[in-house]
Design a protein around this motif. Structure first.
Motif, PDB file in Angstrom:
ATOM      1  N   SER A 255      -8.909   3.582  -0.675  1.00  0.00           N
ATOM      2  CA  SER A 255      -9.680   2.939  -1.727  1.00  0.00           C
ATOM      3  C   SER A 255     -10.120   1.568  -1.243  1.00  0.00           C
ATOM      4  O   SER A 255      -9.548   1.006  -0.297  1.00  0.00           O
ATOM      5  N   THR A 256     -11.115   1.025  -1.912  1.00  0.00           N
ATOM      6  CA  THR A 256     -11.555  -0.324  -1.580  1.00  0.00           C
ATOM      7  C   THR A 256     -10.463  -1.339  -1.889  1.00  0.00           C
ATOM      8  O   THR A 256     -10.300  -2.326  -1.156  1.00  0.00           O
ATOM      9  N   ASP A 257      -9.702  -1.099  -2.926  1.00  0.00           N
ATOM     10  CA  ASP A 257      -8.629  -2.024  -3.285  1.00  0.00           C
ATOM     11  C   ASP A 257      -7.568  -2.069  -2.187  1.00  0.00           C
ATOM     12  O   ASP A 257      -7.087  -3.148  -1.808  1.00  0.00           O
ATOM     13  N   ARG A 258      -7.216  -0.927  -1.642  1.00  0.00           N
ATOM     14  CA  ARG A 258      -6.242  -0.893  -0.547  1.00  0.00           C
ATOM     15  C   ARG A 258      -6.822  -1.554   0.705  1.00  0.00           C
ATOM     16  O   ARG A 258      -6.120  -2.274   1.424  1.00  0.00           O
ATOM     17  N   ALA A 259      -8.100  -1.302   0.965  1.00  0.00           N
ATOM     18  CA  ALA A 259      -8.742  -1.933   2.122  1.00  0.00           C
ATOM     19  C   ALA A 259      -8.772  -3.445   1.975  1.00  0.00           C
ATOM     20  O   ALA A 259      -8.572  -4.183   2.953  1.00  0.00           O
ATOM     21  N   TYR A 260      -9.016  -3.919   0.766  1.00  0.00           N
ATOM     22  CA  TYR A 260      -9.032  -5.361   0.523  1.00  0.00           C
ATOM     23  C   TYR A 260      -7.653  -5.960   0.772  1.00  0.00           C
ATOM     24  O   TYR A 260      -7.520  -6.999   1.436  1.00  0.00           O
ATOM     25  N   GLU A 261      -6.618  -5.331   0.254  1.00  0.00           N
ATOM     26  CA  GLU A 261      -5.275  -5.871   0.456  1.00  0.00           C
ATOM     27  C   GLU A 261      -4.903  -5.876   1.940  1.00  0.00           C
ATOM     28  O   GLU A 261      -4.314  -6.847   2.432  1.00  0.00           O
ATOM     29  N   PHE A 262      -5.267  -4.828   2.650  1.00  0.00           N
ATOM     30  CA  PHE A 262      -4.980  -4.786   4.090  1.00  0.00           C
ATOM     31  C   PHE A 262      -5.668  -5.956   4.790  1.00  0.00           C
ATOM     32  O   PHE A 262      -5.073  -6.621   5.647  1.00  0.00           O
ATOM     33  N   ALA A 263      -6.920  -6.221   4.451  1.00  0.00           N
ATOM     34  CA  ALA A 263      -7.657  -7.322   5.070  1.00  0.00           C
ATOM     35  C   ALA A 263      -7.000  -8.662   4.782  1.00  0.00           C
ATOM     36  O   ALA A 263      -6.892  -9.524   5.665  1.00  0.00           O
ATOM     37  N   VAL A 264      -6.544  -8.859   3.556  1.00  0.00           N
ATOM     38  CA  VAL A 264      -5.897 -10.126   3.208  1.00  0.00           C
ATOM     39  C   VAL A 264      -4.580 -10.284   3.958  1.00  0.00           C
ATOM     40  O   VAL A 264      -4.250 -11.369   4.442  1.00  0.00           O
ATOM     41  N   LEU A 265      -3.820  -9.206   4.092  1.00  0.00           N
ATOM     42  CA  LEU A 265      -2.550  -9.279   4.815  1.00  0.00           C
ATOM     43  C   LEU A 265      -2.756  -9.702   6.265  1.00  0.00           C
ATOM     44  O   LEU A 265      -1.915 -10.382   6.850  1.00  0.00           O
ATOM     45  N   ARG A 341       1.390  -8.215  -4.138  1.00  0.00           N
ATOM     46  CA  ARG A 341       0.995  -7.024  -3.388  1.00  0.00           C
ATOM     47  C   ARG A 341       1.128  -5.788  -4.266  1.00  0.00           C
ATOM     48  O   ARG A 341       2.009  -5.705  -5.125  1.00  0.00           O
ATOM     49  N   ARG A 342       0.263  -4.809  -4.021  1.00  0.00           N
ATOM     50  CA  ARG A 342       0.323  -3.556  -4.762  1.00  0.00           C
ATOM     51  C   ARG A 342       0.803  -2.385  -3.916  1.00  0.00           C
ATOM     52  O   ARG A 342       1.242  -1.373  -4.451  1.00  0.00           O
ATOM     53  N   TYR A 343       0.695  -2.523  -2.593  1.00  0.00           N
ATOM     54  CA  TYR A 343       0.945  -1.391  -1.705  1.00  0.00           C
ATOM     55  C   TYR A 343       1.938  -1.816  -0.621  1.00  0.00           C
ATOM     56  O   TYR A 343       1.549  -2.204   0.485  1.00  0.00           O
ATOM     57  N   PRO A 344       3.232  -1.733  -0.904  1.00  0.00           N
ATOM     58  CA  PRO A 344       4.236  -2.293   0.007  1.00  0.00           C
ATOM     59  C   PRO A 344       4.305  -1.646   1.378  1.00  0.00           C
ATOM     60  O   PRO A 344       4.750  -2.271   2.333  1.00  0.00           O
ATOM     61  N   ASP A 345       3.868  -0.400   1.525  1.00  0.00           N
ATOM     62  CA  ASP A 345       3.938   0.295   2.818  1.00  0.00           C
ATOM     63  C   ASP A 345       2.589   0.339   3.532  1.00  0.00           C
ATOM     64  O   ASP A 345       2.402   1.100   4.486  1.00  0.00           O
ATOM     65  N   LEU A 346       1.655  -0.498   3.115  1.00  0.00           N
ATOM     66  CA  LEU A 346       0.289  -0.416   3.617  1.00  0.00           C
ATOM     67  C   LEU A 346       0.118  -0.943   5.030  1.00  0.00           C
ATOM     68  O   LEU A 346      -0.669  -0.407   5.821  1.00  0.00           O
ATOM     69  N   TYR A 347       0.865  -2.002   5.384  1.00  0.00           N
ATOM     70  CA  TYR A 347       0.574  -2.768   6.607  1.00  0.00           C
ATOM     71  C   TYR A 347       1.162  -2.097   7.834  1.00  0.00           C
ATOM     72  O   TYR A 347       2.182  -2.515   8.375  1.00  0.00           O
ATOM     73  N   GLN A 348       0.528  -1.011   8.270  1.00  0.00           N
ATOM     74  CA  GLN A 348       0.924  -0.307   9.486  1.00  0.00           C
ATOM     75  C   GLN A 348      -0.276   0.507   9.956  1.00  0.00           C
ATOM     76  O   GLN A 348      -1.172   0.836   9.167  1.00  0.00           O
ATOM     77  N   PRO A 349      -0.350   0.822  11.263  1.00  0.00           N
ATOM     78  CA  PRO A 349      -1.588   1.352  11.837  1.00  0.00           C
ATOM     79  C   PRO A 349      -2.026   2.699  11.293  1.00  0.00           C
ATOM     80  O   PRO A 349      -3.233   2.983  11.246  1.00  0.00           O
ATOM     81  N   ASN A 350      -1.110   3.555  10.885  1.00  0.00           N
ATOM     82  CA  ASN A 350      -1.535   4.843  10.354  1.00  0.00           C
ATOM     83  C   ASN A 350      -2.414   4.695   9.116  1.00  0.00           C
ATOM     84  O   ASN A 350      -3.210   5.583   8.805  1.00  0.00           O
ATOM     85  N   SER A 351      -2.289   3.563   8.411  1.00  0.00           N
ATOM     86  CA  SER A 351      -3.060   3.364   7.184  1.00  0.00           C
ATOM     87  C   SER A 351      -4.558   3.376   7.436  1.00  0.00           C
ATOM     88  O   SER A 351      -5.333   3.789   6.567  1.00  0.00           O
TER      89      SER A 351
END
Length: 437
Positions: A255-265, A341-351
């Motif tokens: 989702s765009t929301d997940r992509a946004y959070e990844f970018a901010v992290l 944060r909304r997605y605690p397991d997001l910050y890893q390359p498989n995402s």
């Protein structure tokens, strides 16, 4: 890394009584380039695609036929791209790996040594891939074996010293080549090459972000990063507009929301990777900045967009596959962001990868390489940047004529001139000594 004075192919021929003097031996002492193209084309697996002039010397674009899987030749072949900037067959060779698609820019040790330069595209990046890719064949050993075959073939033309070099993932690639084929090269000079030996242990990265720069700068960056998530409702439409203008989609991330959070992290990491303490005064006051000021500054200072179009097979996806399966990644804790944060397991390359490119991490390869460098590596030089997050987990060279230098107040663009004057003089003298016949 040390090799016999007689190329392996000639030695085998001598032992069977069928030796012929290789073409390189018949060249005039001047190392004239008049027939080098013909001699390249005559090598097994080599095709000369084109030749251009670079600084008065020929720059050859080549392909080299490689097995898709070196342990199973029945799986077919692909053509790996490389370039050769030819000066003289009697000059040293700088063997350069960029770690991604083909890059042929002149490396600083090529200039230092007035050397030939061979630049290699990493397997499965750019056009160096089979029509159907099995991502399980994208491993550090497979690429090291690609490079071993190239070196073994081109050494029949270039008999002087060979020095491997590369920066970041290219530097890592040279280290892996050295670990698996230590007799190929006479030395390795690796720039800002991360060493994530134990993927689950990221204290080196956490310590870096607790100490880099000044307390004021660190606090300002953390405040901006947090505010970007606090103001998610206002920032997300801006992020969507930026993505739409570039034609980006986010199916891999979900989702765009997940992509946004990844970018901010990733924002603070990216700031230190490319910026310096001199950029700290530009950081806006997170409490008073308008939404537009906050977003505009962030977009120019580390807010990268991880879109399908950039992280798929034709982009940086092969790197993220390697990170997920072997190279490792920095699993930062982001304690100051836990409640936003909304997605605690997001910050890893498989995402960021499509489903078919994802994989499970294999812990042994990086641990093996790290231990080998420390205990058995010879004539290896590592250069790192003090303010570079990728330099937070370093290789530790051993006692066999190997060296480590850290350039003060420098980011991911570390080069020899950015070392202290004493370290630069010592490093350049060592490189020249390694390249001497």
């Amino acid at each position: 890394m040390r090799r016999s004075a007689i190329p392996a192919s000639l030695l085998a021929a001598l032992l069977t009584g069928s030796a012929a003097v290789p073409a390189a031996a018949a060249e005039t002492p001047s190392g004239a380039a008049s027939d080098i193209g013909e001699r390249l084309a005559a090598l097994p697996g080599v095709e000369v695609v084109s030749v251009a002039d670079k600084g008065g010397f020929p720059l050859y674009t080549l392909t080299f036929t490689q097995p898709v899987d070196h342990s199973d030749p029945s799986k077919g072949t692909f053509e790996q791209r490389l370039t050769l900037w030819h000066k003289s067959t009697g000059a040293p060779v700088v063997f350069y790996t960029g770690g991604y698609a083909l890059a042929s820019g002149t490396r600083e040790i090529t200039t230092l040594l007035d050397a030939n330069q061979i630049s290699v595209e990493h397997r499965f990046f750019g056009s160096s891939r089979p029509e159907q890719v099995d991502w399980k064949d994208l491993t550090v050993w497979q690429e090291a074996t690609d490079e071993h075959r190239i070196v073994d073939t081109l050494r029949t033309l270039y008999g002087a010293k060979w020095l491997g070099t590369g920066a970041s993932k290219g530097g890592m690639t040279q280290v892996y080549h050295e670990r698996f084929y230590p007799d190929d090269l006479d030395a390795v000079v690796a720039y800002v090459a991360p060493n994530d030996a134990v993927n689950s242990d990221d204290h080196g990265y956490e310590d870096f972000f607790r100490t880099v720069g000044t307390p004021e700068c660190r606090a300002a960056l953390d405040d901006v990063q947090r505010e970007m998530l606090v103001r998610r409702a206002a920032m997300l439409p801006r992020f969507e507009a930026t993505a739409t203008a570039k034609g980006y989609t986010f199916e891999n991330l979900g989702s765009t929301d997940r992509a946004y959070e990844f970018a901010v992290l990733d924002q603070v990491w990216n700031f230190w990777q490319s910026k310096s303490p001199e950029n700290c005064p530009t950081i806006p006051d997170a409490a008073t900045a308008t939404d537009d000021e906050l977003y505009t500054w962030s977009l120019a200072n580390g807010l990268s967009i991880y879109a399908d179009q950039r992280q798929g097979p034709a982009g940086n996806g092969p790197y993220y596959h390697q990170a997920a399966t072997q190279l490792g990644w920095a699993g930062l804790k982001f304690k100051h962001l836990r409640d936003v944060r909304r997605y605690p397991d997001l910050y890893q390359p498989n995402s960021v990868l499509p489903e078919e490119m994802r994989g499970r991490h294999q812990p042994l390869p990086m641990l093996d390489v790290s231990q080998w460098v420390t205990t058995r590596g010879r004539q290896m030089m590592f250069l790192y940047g003090q303010n570079d997050p990728w330099s937070a987990e370093k290789f530790t060279p051993g006692k066999f004529d190997s060296h480590l230098y850290v350039a003060p107040d420098t980011n991911h663009n570390t080069l020899l001139p950015r070392l202290t004057a004493e370290d630069r003089a010592e490093a350049e003298a060592t490189i020249r000594r390694w390249a001497a016949s």
